[in-house]
Design a protein around this motif. Structure first.
Motif, short mmCIF file in Angstrom:
data_model
loop_
_atom_site.label_atom_id
_atom_site.label_comp_id
_atom_site.label_asym_id
_atom_site.label_seq_id
_atom_site.Cartn_x
_atom_site.Cartn_y
_atom_site.Cartn_z
N TYR A 1 -5.06 7.09 9.45
CA TYR A 1 -4.12 6.46 8.52
C TYR A 1 -4.98 6.06 7.33
O TYR A 1 -5.85 5.18 7.47
CB TYR A 1 -3.48 5.22 9.16
CG TYR A 1 -2.73 5.52 10.45
CD1 TYR A 1 -1.35 5.67 10.44
CD2 TYR A 1 -3.41 5.67 11.66
CE1 TYR A 1 -0.65 5.96 11.62
CE2 TYR A 1 -2.73 5.96 12.83
CZ TYR A 1 -1.35 6.10 12.80
OH TYR A 1 -0.67 6.40 13.98
N VAL A 2 -4.78 6.69 6.19
CA VAL A 2 -5.69 6.45 5.06
C VAL A 2 -4.90 6.28 3.77
O VAL A 2 -3.94 7.00 3.53
CB VAL A 2 -6.72 7.62 4.95
CG1 VAL A 2 -6.06 8.97 4.71
CG2 VAL A 2 -7.78 7.36 3.88
N GLY A 3 -5.30 5.30 2.95
CA GLY A 3 -4.61 5.14 1.66
C GLY A 3 -4.69 3.73 1.14
O GLY A 3 -5.69 3.01 1.37
N SER A 4 -3.61 3.30 0.46
CA SER A 4 -3.57 1.98 -0.18
C SER A 4 -3.70 0.89 0.87
O SER A 4 -3.03 0.94 1.92
CB SER A 4 -2.26 1.82 -0.93
OG SER A 4 -2.16 2.81 -1.92
N LYS A 5 -4.52 -0.10 0.55
CA LYS A 5 -4.84 -1.14 1.54
C LYS A 5 -3.61 -1.86 2.11
O LYS A 5 -3.49 -1.98 3.34
CB LYS A 5 -5.83 -2.13 0.92
CG LYS A 5 -6.73 -2.76 1.93
CD LYS A 5 -7.86 -3.47 1.28
CE LYS A 5 -8.64 -4.30 2.27
NZ LYS A 5 -7.97 -4.79 3.43
N PRO A 6 -2.67 -2.30 1.27
CA PRO A 6 -1.53 -3.03 1.85
C PRO A 6 -0.74 -2.18 2.85
O PRO A 6 -0.28 -2.68 3.87
CB PRO A 6 -0.66 -3.36 0.63
CG PRO A 6 -1.56 -3.24 -0.55
CD PRO A 6 -2.59 -2.24 -0.20
N LEU A 7 -0.62 -0.88 2.57
CA LEU A 7 0.15 -0.01 3.47
C LEU A 7 -0.61 0.24 4.77
O LEU A 7 -0.04 0.17 5.87
CB LEU A 7 0.40 1.34 2.79
CG LEU A 7 1.75 1.59 2.18
CD1 LEU A 7 1.86 3.03 1.68
CD2 LEU A 7 2.84 1.33 3.21
N VAL A 8 -1.91 0.55 4.66
CA VAL A 8 -2.71 0.83 5.87
C VAL A 8 -2.84 -0.44 6.69
O VAL A 8 -2.71 -0.41 7.93
CB VAL A 8 -4.09 1.43 5.50
CG1 VAL A 8 -4.93 1.67 6.75
CG2 VAL A 8 -3.93 2.73 4.72
N ASP A 9 -3.03 -1.59 6.02
CA ASP A 9 -3.12 -2.86 6.76
C ASP A 9 -1.82 -3.13 7.50
O ASP A 9 -1.81 -3.63 8.63
CB ASP A 9 -3.41 -4.03 5.81
CG ASP A 9 -4.87 -4.02 5.35
OD1 ASP A 9 -5.67 -3.26 5.93
OD2 ASP A 9 -5.19 -4.76 4.41
N ASP A 10 -0.70 -2.78 6.86
CA ASP A 10 0.59 -3.03 7.47
C ASP A 10 0.77 -2.21 8.75
O ASP A 10 1.16 -2.75 9.80
CB ASP A 10 1.70 -2.68 6.45
CG ASP A 10 3.04 -3.22 6.90
OD1 ASP A 10 3.08 -4.39 7.34
OD2 ASP A 10 4.03 -2.47 6.85
N ILE A 11 0.44 -0.93 8.69
CA ILE A 11 0.59 -0.12 9.91
C ILE A 11 -0.48 -0.49 10.94
O ILE A 11 -0.24 -0.44 12.15
CB ILE A 11 0.64 1.40 9.61
CG1 ILE A 11 1.33 2.11 10.80
CG2 ILE A 11 -0.72 2.00 9.33
CD1 ILE A 11 1.88 3.46 10.49
#
Ligand code: FDP
Length: 327
Positions: free
Chosen positions: A311-321
């Motif tokens: 799961y790689v990408g923008s921090k808020p999105l990756v942190d959320d998942i």
């Protein structure tokens, strides 16, 4: 007046001088660029020469090897060998670690010279991904299996688009484009967009019902917020995420109706796919985790061709998942 852009080599020379580094890394990068240009040339003319068909044997992952894969492998090993700077290389196309200059080399190179094989017969974008670690110059060396956090650089060429992206440890992720003379020029620093309206989601929707239930639920709750894109080539898909922000994911496959098709450890290879994009993403302000929510760059490989979910990408999105994965 003709407008000239800064070339990649000038950019790198400035970087090395600023950080008081040696010229050896420049020689290695020159080798990788020569390999990428050579592969790109073959790829562009490949259909004409019949190089994009099946070669009739299988690689270490049990997949059909395309002739183009073999060509890309041969080209890359040639240039790495000629550089004299590489100790060992690990490639998707070779089951064994490839010894190169085991006495005097300085770097370990982990690479996939032609990633995104389903695009090959169509001549559509594929990736040449690489990560680089440096020999421990003091003391003994057992370091060919390095975790991503120990890489000094990682990058990708998206072939045949003429783009090259390189992340340098603690010095950012930079994108270059090919000019009229086939030089890579015009360094542009890549920082993941903080504007959630631009974010994209990228995964293979054909697999979504085979993901863990918590991942399926997360997708259901979040997918309508973002634009969806999937090319089927990690380098190409991640290239978009670096520009627009969002998240690329290749989760573990755990609920396939045919249990033999499950991939509880994920599909992507840690050393020359997942850690490479995770490194570029971190230098661009993003992050990456595996199926347990562990940062991809912290994963210590136990074997060269180890797989991982990603799961790689923008921090808020990756942190959320990651919060969902950790549960
Ligand atoms: P491919 O198997 O086509 O070589 O490395 C694996 C990879 O490509 C990635 O580039 C890509 O993101 C993914 O696998 C595509 O897999 P699916 O066909 O399962 O979507």
């Amino acid at each position: 007046m003709i407008r000239f852009e800064q070339t990649f080599m000038n950019f790198l020379l400035d970087h090395q001088e600023k950080h008081n580094r040696t010229y050896h890394f420049l020689i290695l990068m020159d080798a990788l660029i020569s390999a990428a240009k050579h592969i790109e040339h073959y790829y562009l003319t490949g259909a004409l020469k019949g190089n994009l068909g099946l070669a009739g044997n299988v690689n270490v992952q049990g997949e059909d090897v395309l002739r183009m894969d073999q060509i890309a492998q041969e080209i890359t090993v040639h240039y790495l060998r000629a550089s004299g700077r590489v100790i060992h290389a690990i490639s998707e196309e070779s089951e064994k670690i490839i010894p190169i200059n085991t006495e005097d080399g300085r770097y370990f190179v982990y690479f996939d010279p032609l990633d995104g094989s389903s695009n090959v017969p169509h001549g559509l974008p594929v990736g040449f991904l690489f990560g680089i670690a440096k020999r421990n110059l003091e003391g003994s060396e057992d370091g060919h299996l390095r975790a991503g956090k120990d890489y000094i650089a990682a990058g990708m060429f998206v072939i045949p688009t003429g783009t090259f992206t390189l992340a340098l440890k603690d010095a950012g992720t930079w994108r270059f484009h090919t000019d009229e003379t086939m030089d890579f020029v015009k360094p542009t620093r890549m920082i993941l967009s903080e504007d959630a309206q631009e974010w994209e989601l990228s995964f293979n929707p054909a697999h979504r019902h085979t993901y863990a239930e918590n991942v399926q639920n997360w997708i259901e709750q979040n997918e309508r917020k973002y634009v969806f894109r999937y090319l089927g080539s990690l380098a190409g898909d991640f290239h978009r995420i670096l520009s627009n922000g969002g998240m690329f994911m290749y989760p573990a496959i755990v609920n396939d109706p045919n249990p033999e098709k499950n991939r509880p450890h994920g599909k992507l290879r840690l050393m020359y796919e997942a850690a490479v994009v995770a490194f570029m993403c971190q230098e661009a302000g993003g992050t990456a985790v595996d199926e347990t929510g562990t940062p991809t760059l912290d994963l210590q490989p136990k074997e060269p061709h180890q797989r991982t979910a990603l799961y790689v990408g923008s921090k808020p999105l990756v942190d959320d998942i990651a919060r969902v994965l950790l549960r």
